[in-house]
Scaffold this motif. Sequence first.
Motif: not given
Length: 104
Positions: A52-55, A60-64, A66-68, A72-75
Amino acid sequence: MLFLAALFLWSNAASFLDRNPPKFLEVILSEELFLTVAQAVRFQINDAYATFRFVASGKDLKTFLMAIGGLWIFSIISNWFSFLTLFYIVFTIICSLPALEVRG
């Protein structure tokens, strides 16, 4: 719950009916077992925190992104269901996926 209620009633009614109450097994868990589990859980939590801290640091913009996007899809999906229904659906999917895995 029903089994627990039946045992409770049996234990309390046994004294009124001059019967023997149910015998419960004594379960003693070792301290070593709990320490092993605690160390494994600690390792997993520290690993997740490092990820989490690394993202979140933006390295790592791509992983960040993807997490966002995933959050958003989960919400959006969680607005369609109650928490327990969504938990049940996810739990069912997680438990059934290994059975559906095709071994080749």
